[in-house]
Every structure is written in C-alpha cells, then in structure tokens.
Design an enzyme around this catalytic site. Structure first.
Site, PDB file in Angstrom:
ATOM      1  N   SER A  88     -74.935   7.126   1.115  1.00 45.73           N
ATOM      2  CA  SER A  88     -74.831   5.192   1.676  1.00 45.73           C
ATOM      3  C   SER A  88     -75.467   4.937   2.195  1.00 45.73           C
ATOM      4  O   SER A  88     -76.054   5.899   3.094  1.00 45.73           O
ATOM      5  CB  SER A  88     -73.034   5.004   2.059  1.00 45.73           C
ATOM      6  OG  SER A  88     -73.064   5.372   2.985  1.00 45.73           O
ATOM      7  N   LYS A  89     -75.481   3.459   1.661  1.00 48.65           N
ATOM      8  CA  LYS A  89     -77.123   3.137   2.721  1.00 48.65           C
ATOM      9  C   LYS A  89     -76.447   3.302   4.178  1.00 48.65           C
ATOM     10  O   LYS A  89     -77.039   3.050   5.029  1.00 48.65           O
ATOM     11  CB  LYS A  89     -76.472   1.485   2.180  1.00 48.65           C
ATOM     12  CG  LYS A  89     -77.473   0.643   3.737  1.00 48.65           C
ATOM     13  CD  LYS A  89     -77.578  -0.926   3.138  1.00 48.65           C
ATOM     14  CE  LYS A  89     -78.323  -1.104   3.783  1.00 48.65           C
ATOM     15  NZ  LYS A  89     -78.079  -1.280   5.022  1.00 48.65           N
TER      16      LYS A  89
END
Ligand code: GLU
Length: 505
Positions: free
Chosen positions: A261-262
C-alpha cells in the site's frame, strides 16, 4: 486462433498503483508476444469514485513506461468509444435482455432496508448474503405482481437490476494461472448489474465491453477472481463465448504480510506509483525519484513472473520474447525496494558516459552549475560504478564543484601530523612544477617524490585527500586533481594547510 485482443481497464479513481502498472505490462507483453492488440479502456461508471486528473495520469504513466496503446480514448479504434461513460447508452439494453430472458430482476429495496437486514444478520453472527432465500422476502419484480412493480417504475421509484443467481448449481471454469475452478452458486449473491443512477455496475459494463470489443484474454488482478463465477454465469446468460481468464497474483508488502500500500511506501521510503501524484494527498513517483522507465519495467516484470532462467536484465523486446502466462506465479510477490534500486543501478551502468553526462548536466543546471560536457563525461566515469541514480552522482562528486567548507574532524585527528603542513607544501611545489596535469603524470611525479623522500604513502595521500575533498572519500586522488586542474588543486592545498594548521584546534 482468433486474434489476441487484450485490455487494460483501470478506473480513474486516483493514481495508478504499481500493481496496476504490472497488470498493464503483462497485458502488453502478452499482446505483443502474440501479435495482438493492446487496448486501454477507461472504466468510469462509478461516478462517486471519479477523480479529476486520474485519466491523464494513467495515460501518462503508460507512456512513460513505454507501453504503447493500440486502441484507446486517444488512439481511437474500430471498437470505440473506449471510455465507459461515453458508452453509457449502450448498457441498458443488455440489462433488459437479461431481464427478458429471466436472468435478472428489478429490486426496490431501499439502502435503509438493506442496512437493517445486514445489521440483523450480524446480530445473529451471520454474514448477510443477498441470495434466493432473501430475494423471495423482498420487494422485487419476482415477488410483486406485474401491475404492482410496473406501477412503481411508472411512479419513478428508485430500483436496481440484479442478477438472479441460481441455487445450488456447480459452475466450472478455467483460469490460465490458477487452473480449473469449481464454485457452487449457493455461495454467491445476486449482484447489482444496473444502478439507480442509470449507470451499469462494473460487472455488467466490463463484460458487455469485453464482448463487444472482442477481447480474447482477460488478464487482471487477483481481486477479481471472486467475481469470476458471476461473470461466467453472465456470459452463459447472454449466450456469449467466454474469453480466456488469467488472474494475476497480488503485490505484497516487503515483509510479505498483506497487499502493498501507499502507507508501506511512505513508511519505508519508496514510491508505490509510477509518477508523482500532484492532487490531494500527494504521492511520490518512480519517475521523479530518478528511476529509468526501463529499470522500473524490468523490475515489475519479474514481480510475479519468472523466465525459468537466471537472466534478470531484460529489455522490453526481450520481455516480449520471453513472456508467457504459464510462468506467472499463483502466490503473491513480495516487493523489495532494494531490488528496485539494484535494477536502476544496472541500467545506469549501461548508459554511456556521454548519456550520463547529459543527464547530470540537467541535474546541475537548476543548481547553478554550467560545466562543459567533456568534463562531465570524465567525472561520471569516475563514480559511475558507485551510483544507482543520477542524483547520487552529485553526492559522490559535490567536492569537484566546490572546495571543502570544512574538514572531517575525525580524519584530522587520525591523519594529520605536525609535519603534515610542510609535507603538503612540498607536494604543492612538486605539482606546481609539472607542465602536464594528467592523472598518470601527476601520479608518477608524486609517487617518485614520496619514494625519494622515504615518506609513508598512506600518510601523505590521506592528508592530500583531506585538503582536496574535505574528507577521506571519493575516487582516485590523481583523477580528482587532474579534473580540478593545477590552479584549483594548489589553492585547495594552501587553504587546507592554513585552515587546519597544526591540526590541534
Ligand atoms: N476497472 C477494473 C479495475 O480497475 C478492471 C477490472 C478488470 O480488468 O476487469 O480494477
């Protein structure tokens, strides 16, 4: 075999995740390998999730990666439009067709009613599934009389069209990566096909488009695998041939625990998007971090696929030749930020000194340095093997551009002796006497002088490095001074002696 036609079908809901880029890449490689067509379709039927700028971002990303689109919103093609919102009018008739054939029905439940049922199920510790048992208790075109439900439509009451999932039927289908799959329909729900806002859902729209655009192979992320039984049922209901399916493994966090994920990128210091995302919550990109697109693509290609050999460095053409869906893994692929850097290092080594010099000149320009390209070529050659990015060249060579403002204290303590200033003065006069200032001529002269005087080579060279560089780092000393030239070298020696003095301060 019919023509291979594949599509990358992102939704413009924000920046494109590198997992999405990999999906695009595998589609592209598969298309090129099979002399097929690579299509970009923008799936924007979910109006609530549309993000301004995302569509341009997707196209710019593919371009940067060298993934050339054959048919798409900019490229055109015989199966357009390629943006779903521009095809809006088309979908309704397919929902109607399913209704007419008894595969779909109108449902009038309000969001509040659905929420109440969900809560009630939860209270009993069950998950709410909208299936045949539930549908028989609700208000829809199956339970209401024709007059009644038609009257609701006439009154303009909101409704959705749902797929009527049959009960207890086994569905068999194949995935090119996961093999044969069997699912019982009783585990599935009556998905919405057409929404009250007049838009189709993803399930209906993508399937109609895949059919009309003659998509031969659907290659997409694993998150769509649970929807595949529904899609297979829909193909049957329409009486259409199914394409081949391949569901790609997830990209995992560096520790292998869950989807990349970011936040992982933010925490560990690497981008999870190809380009910088300038809107709202900004995000860094591989391009702006200094990656070469070839390195980025090479790294992504090997995250989920292996060529079956030890080869790691692949050009795009080599990837096209080597790629096969059969060698895509089932298991998720762990993302390794160090390996990403390693790939960039490899590609940087392949650059000629001239290419690197040009890139480094671009880096220097906004910093106010205008250096001759020939000098920059010599400079990059000195540090090339130690750097992974053009910006690293600066870290390795900053002292070429400016004399040291200070001198490493620890190095002074260890390497500076009381007679060092005198020795350096002698060195300065040796260098001053040279007419040629090449690495080899300076090296020969200095070494001959050290030998003649019986000095310790290490002691002299460390002090020399300290006054020229400011610290005990950098490439070969004679390469450095030859690049700096005689005048600058002598200035730095003089300045070093006067600032460091006896080294005791
Ligand atoms: N619009 C879907 C997505 O963004 C595409 C899924 C598919 O390829 O069918 O994930």
């Amino acid at each position: 075999m019919t023509q291979v036609r594949v599509r990358f079908a992102p939704s413009p809901t924000g920046p494109l995740h590198i997992g999405g880029v990999r999906t695009a890449l595998y589609n592209y490689l598969f298309a090129k390998k099979n002399h097929g067509v690579f299509i970009l379709r923008i799936e924007d039927t979910d109006l609530t999730r549309f993000v301004e700028g995302a569509e341009e971002y997707i196209m710019e990303s593919l371009k940067w990666c060298g993934l050339i689109v054959d048919e798409g919103i900019n490229e055109g093609g015989s199966y357009g439009p390629y943006r779903q919102s521009d095809r809006k009018e088309l979908y309704r008739q397919y929902a109607d067709l399913l209704f007419d054939r008894g595969y779909a029905y109108y449902a009038f439940d309000t969001p509040e009613e659905l929420e109440a049922m969900r809560m009630a199920a939860e209270k009993e510790g069950k998950t709410f599934i909208y299936n045949s048992a539930i549908r028989s208790k609700l208000k829809n075109s199956l339970t209401l009389s024709d007059v009644e439900w038609n009257a609701r439509l006439d009154r303009g009451e909101p409704y959705v069209i749902r797929f009527k999932m049959p009960e207890n039927e086994e569905i068999h289908f194949d995935d090119m990566i996961r093999g044969h799959i069997v699912v019982n329909t009783s585990t599935l729900d009556d998905k919405v096909l057409f929404k009250s806002d007049g838009m189709p859902t993803y399930h209906l729209a993508h399937l109609v488009d895949d059919h009309l655009m003659k998509i031969s192979h659907v290659i997409r992320g694993e998150e769509w695998l649970p929807s595949l039984p529904l899609h297979v049922m829909l193909y049957r209901a329409f009486g259409w041939d199914t394409p081949y399916f391949a569901h790609l493994p997830l990209l995992l966090k560096p520790d292998g625990k869950g989807k990349l994920s970011k936040r992982d990128g933010d925490k560990l210091g690497f981008p999870v998007f190809p380009l910088y995302w300038p809107y709202g919550e900004k995000a860094r990109g591989y391009r702006e971090d200094g990656y070469y697109p070839e390195a980025f693509i090479n790294m992504l290609a090997l995250l989920g696929w292996n060529p079956g050999t030890e080869q790691e460095i692949f050009s795009m053409n080599e990837l096209v030749d080597a790629f096969s869906i059969e060698r895509v893994h089932k298991a998720g692929s762990r993302f390794d930020p160090e390996k990403a850097k390693w790939f960039n290092h490899q590609y940087l080594q392949k650059r000629t000194n001239n290419q690197l010099a040009i890139e480094f000149r671009e880096y220097l320009r906004p910093r106010g340095f205008h250096i001759d390209i020939v000098d920059l070529e010599k400079l990059v050659a000195l540090v090339k093997d130690r750097v992974s990015f053009v910006k690293d060249i600066w870290e390795q060579t900053d002292f070429f551009f400016k004399a040291p403002a200070e001198y490493d204290k620890e190095a002074i303590r260890k390497r500076w002796q009381t007679n060092t200033p005198d020795i350096l003065k002698e060195l300065a006069s040796i260098l001053n006497g040279l007419t040629e200032f090449s690495p080899s001529s300076t090296e020969t002269a200095v070494k001959a002088w050290i030998a003649e005087k019986g000095y310790n080579m290490g002691t002299v060279m460390n002090a020399f490095r300290l006054v020229i560089v400011g610290a005990l780092r950098g490439p070969h000393m004679f390469d450095i001074i030859s690049w700096l030239g005689k005048e600058e070298t002598l200035n730095r020696i003089e300045r070093g002696i006067s600032v460091i003095g006896t080294g005791q301060q």
